[in-house]
Design a protein around this motif. Structure first.
Motif, mmCIF file in Angstrom:
data_model
loop_
_atom_site.group_PDB
_atom_site.id
_atom_site.type_symbol
_atom_site.label_atom_id
_atom_site.label_comp_id
_atom_site.label_asym_id
_atom_site.label_seq_id
_atom_site.Cartn_x
_atom_site.Cartn_y
_atom_site.Cartn_z
ATOM 1 N N LYS A 7 3.153 11.316 6.321
ATOM 2 C CA LYS A 7 1.927 11.422 5.538
ATOM 3 C C LYS A 7 0.721 11.711 6.430
ATOM 4 N N ILE A 15 5.433 5.952 4.011
ATOM 5 C CA ILE A 15 4.369 6.786 4.581
ATOM 6 C C ILE A 15 4.938 7.829 5.535
ATOM 7 N N VAL A 66 -2.002 6.705 1.119
ATOM 8 C CA VAL A 66 -0.976 6.665 0.085
ATOM 9 C C VAL A 66 -1.333 5.540 -0.884
#
Length: 479
Positions: free
Chosen positions: A290, A287, A294
């Motif tokens: 991010k 991640i 996800v």
């Protein structure tokens, strides 16, 4: 009179023969009346002989229009006819008798019907005289036998490995039939079974639609095969997973959602006892940076194979995983300056703030931000070793817990004054002194400027005289 008649009969041979014939006829009449003739019909499959004769030609005989069923009937005394059934007859067609010179694709093979008993008392009347066959090219193929199971093992058990011995089947027969074979399977029943089981079964041929292919014209190199099923224990275990990396600035990782959360595994008891969960490595879900959820799908089969186990339901190997990423919100709190804790202030000093509040910008998830109040924020100001005067200092802010974070540093301007210092002179006198100093400085600057101008004039005169002298010397050298 009687004696004369008897003497006449005894002495007359013609009458003797006639009497015998009359007796036989009378006896036959009586028998016919007691056991009359009867008729009975039969439909019996034809036994095909000498198939190898055709196979040696690279051909195989395919029966046309079900003519391999012989229809006939028998007649004879009821006492014999009624007791006879299909098994009392031999119905054969000998392929060595086929006339290959016959025109057309269809060949005729004579059908022979004989009674195995009571042959002297019955008569066989044929209705089907010939079996019709079509000659096809002989085809031969090999198939791997697929092991299959039916039924459900006992509770807490699952099917492990299933194998067929031998697992290769050679099939030969008409090309039109052999070419239809899509797969060959051997099946074993494991219903209610809690331990390993084996059985001897007949391989079954299937077409591409899953229909069974059956024909007397097919030859198998194995009429039966052995199939064995290994029965294993089962265990339900959770799926566990972690993530790697850190979300983008201003975002927070909230956790994982995945399905299924548990899986049913099977294996030897010793292996199952050592497994508490199926762990998916954290590097599978990254991640880093991010800003949104996800989502990945992970096949857990490789992790099971490493442990020597497998799934009871192979279709449940795909785990859908979602890593939840949520954006934080930012809110500014106005902290009253009187709430600031001051450390290190000299007892002879006092502190004054510019403004009544200081702005503190905090970032957190919305659900947490709703619980944060101004009084929950602590601010400490360290003024140790600071002299009287105006200073810009950074506050040390403490938030309730790690759920909250500052979006930047918090600074404020303070003035430190000495409570024992003498009062300063009035502002007016200071202004007059500053004006007088400015006037004196101006006069000094003007005098200095005059001296600089006079110096520049003298320098110009000297430069002019030097130039004249140089010119005179150059003129003398020319002369």
């Amino acid at each position: 009179m009687f004696k004369k008649m008897m003497k006449h009969l005894v002495n007359n041979p013609g009458l003797k023969v006639l009497s015998l014939l009359l007796s036989i006829v009378l006896w036959m009449i009586v028998v016919k009346m007691a056991d009359p003739d009867d008729t009975k019909s039969f439909s019996v499959p034809v036994e095909i002989l000498n198939k190898d004769v055709i196979m040696e030609m690279g051909k195989v005989a395919d029966v046309v229009d079900d003519t391999d069923i012989a229809v006939f009937y028998i007649t004879g005394p009821r006492s014999y006819v009624e007791k006879m059934d299909s098994s009392d007859f031999s119905v054969t067609a000998d392929l060595s008798q086929v006339d290959l010179s016959q025109d057309g694709d269809t060949k005729l093979v004579p059908i022979e019907i004989t009674a195995k008993k009571n042959e002297k008392w019955i008569s066989i009347i044929k209705r089907t005289v010939n079996m019709r066959i079509a000659l096809e090219d002989l085809s031969e193929q090999k198939f791997v036998i697929s092991p299959e199971t039916t039924g459900t093992p006992a509770e807490g058990c699952a099917i492990g490995t299933v194998e067929v011995i031998p697992n290769l089947l050679k099939v030969s027969g008409p090309e039109s039939i052999v070419s239809r074979i899509n797969r060959v399977a051997a099946t074993i029943n494991v219903d209610g079974i809690s331990g390993d089981v084996s059985d001897s079964v007949i391989p079954v041929l299937y077409d591409e639609d899953g229909k069974v292919i059956s024909s007397d014209l097919l030859e198998l190199n194995q009429n039966t095969v052995t199939i064995r099923a290994n029965i294993l224990g089962t265990k339900s275990v959770p799926v566990r997973c972690q993530v790697s990396g850190t979300p983008a600035e201003g975002y927070e990782y909230r956790g994982l959602e995945y399905a299924p959360e548990t899986v049913l595994i099977k294996g030897e008891a010793l292996l199952l006892n050592g497994i508490d969960a199926i762990d998916i490595p954290e590097d599978v879900i990254n991640i880093e940076g991010k800003k949104e959820d996800v989502e990945v799908t992970v096949d857990i089969k490789p992790y099971l194979e490493e442990a020597g186990i497998s799934l009871v339901d192979e279709t449940s190997s795909q785990i859908a995983i979602k890593a939840l990423i949520e954006q934080k919100e930012t809110k500014t709190f106005h902290l009253p300056v009187e709430k600031i804790q001051v450390n290190g202030l000299n007892q002879d000093y006092e502190i004054a703030y510019t403004g009544n509040t200081v702005s503190v910008s905090v970032r957190a998830l919305k659900e947490y931000m709703e619980t944060l109040q101004t009084e929950n924020i602590q601010a400490v100001l360290d003024v140790s070793d600071l002299a009287p005067g105006t200073h810009t200092l950074e506050l040390e802010i403490t938030l309730p817990d790690e759920r909250f974070e500052l979006t930047g540093s918090v600074s404020l301007q303070v003035t430190i004054e000495d409570k024992n210092a003498e009062p300063e002179e009035p502002e007016v006198e200071q202004d007059e002194n500053e004006a007088e100093e400015a006037s004196t400085g101006a006069q000094q600057n003007n005098g200095s400027q005059d001296r600089n101008d006079q110096s520049d004039t003298n320098d110009q005169r000297n430069n002019s005289d030097q130039n004249d002298n140089q010119n005179n010397r150059e003129d003398e050298e020319v002369d």
